[in-house]
Design a protein around this motif. Structure first.
Motif, PDB file in Angstrom:
ATOM      1  N   PRO A  92      13.376   9.433   4.812  1.00 41.91           N
ATOM      2  CA  PRO A  92      12.408   8.489   5.387  1.00 41.91           C
ATOM      3  C   PRO A  92      11.529   7.900   4.286  1.00 41.91           C
ATOM      4  O   PRO A  92      11.198   8.587   3.313  1.00 41.91           O
ATOM      5  N   TRP A  93      11.156   6.636   4.445  1.00 41.68           N
ATOM      6  CA  TRP A  93      10.394   5.941   3.407  1.00 41.68           C
ATOM      7  C   TRP A  93       9.116   6.672   3.050  1.00 41.68           C
ATOM      8  O   TRP A  93       8.730   6.714   1.892  1.00 41.68           O
ATOM      9  N   TRP A  94       8.476   7.267   4.043  1.00 46.56           N
ATOM     10  CA  TRP A  94       7.188   7.912   3.800  1.00 46.56           C
ATOM     11  C   TRP A  94       7.299   9.178   2.962  1.00 46.56           C
ATOM     12  O   TRP A  94       6.316   9.630   2.390  1.00 46.56           O
ATOM     13  N   SER A  95       8.524   9.731   2.841  1.00 49.10           N
ATOM     14  CA  SER A  95       8.668  10.949   2.040  1.00 49.10           C
ATOM     15  C   SER A  95       8.468  10.681   0.551  1.00 49.10           C
ATOM     16  O   SER A  95       8.206  11.604  -0.213  1.00 49.10           O
ATOM     17  N   LEU A  96       8.568   9.425   0.138  1.00 56.54           N
ATOM     18  CA  LEU A  96       8.341   9.078  -1.262  1.00 56.54           C
ATOM     19  C   LEU A  96       6.874   8.791  -1.564  1.00 56.54           C
ATOM     20  O   LEU A  96       6.514   8.550  -2.715  1.00 56.54           O
ATOM     21  N   LEU A  97       6.022   8.837  -0.552  1.00 55.35           N
ATOM     22  CA  LEU A  97       4.601   8.592  -0.768  1.00 55.35           C
ATOM     23  C   LEU A  97       3.943   9.683  -1.608  1.00 55.35           C
ATOM     24  O   LEU A  97       2.866   9.471  -2.153  1.00 55.35           O
ATOM     25  N   GLY A  98       4.587  10.840  -1.715  1.00 55.37           N
ATOM     26  CA  GLY A  98       4.044  11.906  -2.561  1.00 55.37           C
ATOM     27  C   GLY A  98       3.840  11.433  -3.989  1.00 55.37           C
ATOM     28  O   GLY A  98       2.831  11.764  -4.622  1.00 55.37           O
ATOM     29  N   GLY A  99       4.767  10.648  -4.494  1.00 50.48           N
ATOM     30  CA  GLY A  99       4.624  10.107  -5.853  1.00 50.48           C
ATOM     31  C   GLY A  99       3.467   9.137  -5.955  1.00 50.48           C
ATOM     32  O   GLY A  99       2.717   9.141  -6.934  1.00 50.48           O
ATOM     33  N   VAL A 100       3.296   8.296  -4.943  1.00 50.93           N
ATOM     34  CA  VAL A 100       2.190   7.336  -4.931  1.00 50.93           C
ATOM     35  C   VAL A 100       0.857   8.080  -4.844  1.00 50.93           C
ATOM     36  O   VAL A 100      -0.095   7.768  -5.574  1.00 50.93           O
ATOM     37  N   ILE A 101       0.801   9.082  -3.977  1.00 51.63           N
ATOM     38  CA  ILE A 101      -0.429   9.861  -3.833  1.00 51.63           C
ATOM     39  C   ILE A 101      -0.719  10.630  -5.122  1.00 51.63           C
ATOM     40  O   ILE A 101      -1.871  10.684  -5.579  1.00 51.63           O
ATOM     41  N   GLY A 102       0.311  11.199  -5.743  1.00 43.66           N
ATOM     42  CA  GLY A 102       0.124  11.920  -7.000  1.00 43.66           C
ATOM     43  C   GLY A 102      -0.385  11.011  -8.105  1.00 43.66           C
ATOM     44  O   GLY A 102      -1.302  11.375  -8.855  1.00 43.66           O
ATOM     45  N   ALA A 103       0.187   9.818  -8.195  1.00 42.34           N
ATOM     46  CA  ALA A 103      -0.268   8.864  -9.208  1.00 42.34           C
ATOM     47  C   ALA A 103      -1.704   8.437  -8.940  1.00 42.34           C
ATOM     48  O   ALA A 103      -2.518   8.328  -9.865  1.00 42.34           O
ATOM     49  N   SER A 104      -2.038   8.212  -7.680  1.00 47.39           N
ATOM     50  CA  SER A 104      -3.405   7.827  -7.323  1.00 47.39           C
ATOM     51  C   SER A 104      -4.391   8.949  -7.633  1.00 47.39           C
ATOM     52  O   SER A 104      -5.489   8.697  -8.134  1.00 47.39           O
ATOM     53  N   ALA A 105      -4.001  10.186  -7.336  1.00 44.70           N
ATOM     54  CA  ALA A 105      -4.871  11.322  -7.630  1.00 44.70           C
ATOM     55  C   ALA A 105      -5.082  11.450  -9.135  1.00 44.70           C
ATOM     56  O   ALA A 105      -6.217  11.629  -9.597  1.00 44.70           O
ATOM     57  N   LEU A 106      -4.009  11.333  -9.895  1.00 37.76           N
ATOM     58  CA  LEU A 106      -4.123  11.427 -11.353  1.00 37.76           C
ATOM     59  C   LEU A 106      -5.040  10.336 -11.891  1.00 37.76           C
ATOM     60  O   LEU A 106      -5.929  10.600 -12.699  1.00 37.76           O
ATOM     61  N   LEU A 107      -4.863   9.121 -11.407  1.00 39.00           N
ATOM     62  CA  LEU A 107      -5.718   8.014 -11.858  1.00 39.00           C
ATOM     63  C   LEU A 107      -7.175   8.279 -11.483  1.00 39.00           C
ATOM     64  O   LEU A 107      -8.082   8.082 -12.303  1.00 39.00           O
ATOM     65  N   SER A 108      -7.406   8.744 -10.269  1.00 39.01           N
ATOM     66  CA  SER A 108      -8.790   9.001  -9.867  1.00 39.01           C
ATOM     67  C   SER A 108      -9.400  10.122 -10.700  1.00 39.01           C
ATOM     68  O   SER A 108     -10.582  10.068 -11.047  1.00 39.01           O
ATOM     69  N   TYR A 109      -8.611  11.130 -11.061  1.00 35.28           N
ATOM     70  CA  TYR A 109      -9.118  12.207 -11.915  1.00 35.28           C
ATOM     71  C   TYR A 109      -9.519  11.666 -13.282  1.00 35.28           C
ATOM     72  O   TYR A 109     -10.560  12.024 -13.819  1.00 35.28           O
ATOM     73  N   VAL A 110      -8.670  10.816 -13.840  1.00 32.88           N
ATOM     74  CA  VAL A 110      -8.956  10.248 -15.164  1.00 32.88           C
ATOM     75  C   VAL A 110     -10.229   9.400 -15.113  1.00 32.88           C
ATOM     76  O   VAL A 110     -11.061   9.456 -16.014  1.00 32.88           O
ATOM     77  N   VAL A 111     -10.396   8.634 -14.040  1.00 32.05           N
ATOM     78  CA  VAL A 111     -11.570   7.778 -13.905  1.00 32.05           C
ATOM     79  C   VAL A 111     -12.827   8.604 -13.616  1.00 32.05           C
ATOM     80  O   VAL A 111     -13.891   8.365 -14.193  1.00 32.05           O
ATOM     81  N   THR A 137       4.577  16.931   8.750  1.00 32.69           N
ATOM     82  CA  THR A 137       5.618  16.611   7.754  1.00 32.69           C
ATOM     83  C   THR A 137       6.635  17.736   7.583  1.00 32.69           C
ATOM     84  O   THR A 137       7.118  17.986   6.489  1.00 32.69           O
ATOM     85  N   GLY A 138       6.937  18.416   8.671  1.00 32.35           N
ATOM     86  CA  GLY A 138       7.979  19.439   8.630  1.00 32.35           C
ATOM     87  C   GLY A 138       7.540  20.794   8.110  1.00 32.35           C
ATOM     88  O   GLY A 138       8.370  21.675   7.913  1.00 32.35           O
ATOM     89  N   THR A 139       6.237  20.977   7.873  1.00 29.78           N
ATOM     90  CA  THR A 139       5.775  22.282   7.413  1.00 29.78           C
ATOM     91  C   THR A 139       5.761  23.267   8.574  1.00 29.78           C
ATOM     92  O   THR A 139       5.768  22.878   9.743  1.00 29.78           O
ATOM     93  N   VAL A 140       5.746  24.534   8.243  1.00 29.62           N
ATOM     94  CA  VAL A 140       5.666  25.568   9.263  1.00 29.62           C
ATOM     95  C   VAL A 140       4.281  25.491   9.902  1.00 29.62           C
ATOM     96  O   VAL A 140       3.270  25.404   9.203  1.00 29.62           O
ATOM     97  N   GLU A 141       4.243  25.500  11.227  1.00 30.19           N
ATOM     98  CA  GLU A 141       2.964  25.462  11.922  1.00 30.19           C
ATOM     99  C   GLU A 141       2.263  26.803  11.772  1.00 30.19           C
ATOM    100  O   GLU A 141       2.822  27.854  12.103  1.00 30.19           O
TER     101      GLU A 141
END
Length: 157
Positions: free
Chosen positions: A70-89, A120-124
């Motif tokens: 599913p397209w949304w499963s690749l959002l982890g990379g976008v979120i990771g990049a955003s988190a890294l950028l926010s940390y640097v800033v 997202t498929g994690t164990v409840e």
């Protein structure tokens, strides 16, 4: 559960702190360009993961399966990049302990929510009252660690 996994999780947290300081230093070294620093850091990480994947083998079948995800499963990379950028800033602006303390606050809140609903498929894993109380105590501890000096100074003046 194995103590090894808990130690590995602690090591990951230590690594995030070190990564944040190194990326902030990299941003200074490239003229204060936080976006470029995050890009260079992510590129170095991607190259390392690519080499590890090649050495481990089986990457071709994993790559072939990507279009079926599913397209949304690749959002982890976008979120990771955003988190890294926010940390640097944010690291030079608010300090490392405030940044990571507040990031941990977000992680605690979101992890309780995700675990409780089994998103997202994690164990409840329902959030019990004792788990909620423990999380609140952790958040209060973070608040004291982050703002205790200011509160103490305010109260003594």
């Amino acid at each position: 559960m194995s103590i090894f996994y808990y130690l590995l999780a602690i090591s990951a947290g230590l690594g995030i702190t070190l990564q944040t300081t190194l990326n902030a230093q990299l941003a200074k070294g490239v003229g204060g360009d936080s976006v470029a620093a995050a890009l260079f850091s992510f590129t170095a990480g991607a190259v390392c993961l690519g080499l590890f994947s090649l050495m481990r083998g089986g990457i071709a079948s994993s790559l072939a399966a990507i279009p079926a995800q599913p397209w949304w499963s690749l959002l982890g990379g976008v979120i990771g990049a955003s988190a890294l950028l926010s940390y640097v800033v944010l690291a030079p602006k608010i300090g490392l302990s405030a940044l990571l303390g507040l990031a941990i606050t977000g992680q605690i809140i979101s992890s309780l929510f995700i675990d409780h609903l089994g998103l997202t498929g994690t164990v409840e894993r329902p959030v019990s009252l004792i788990k909620l109380c423990g999380s609140i105590v952790m958040l209060l501890g973070l608040a004291i660690a982050l703002f205790g000096d200011r509160l103490s100074a305010y109260l003594s003046s």
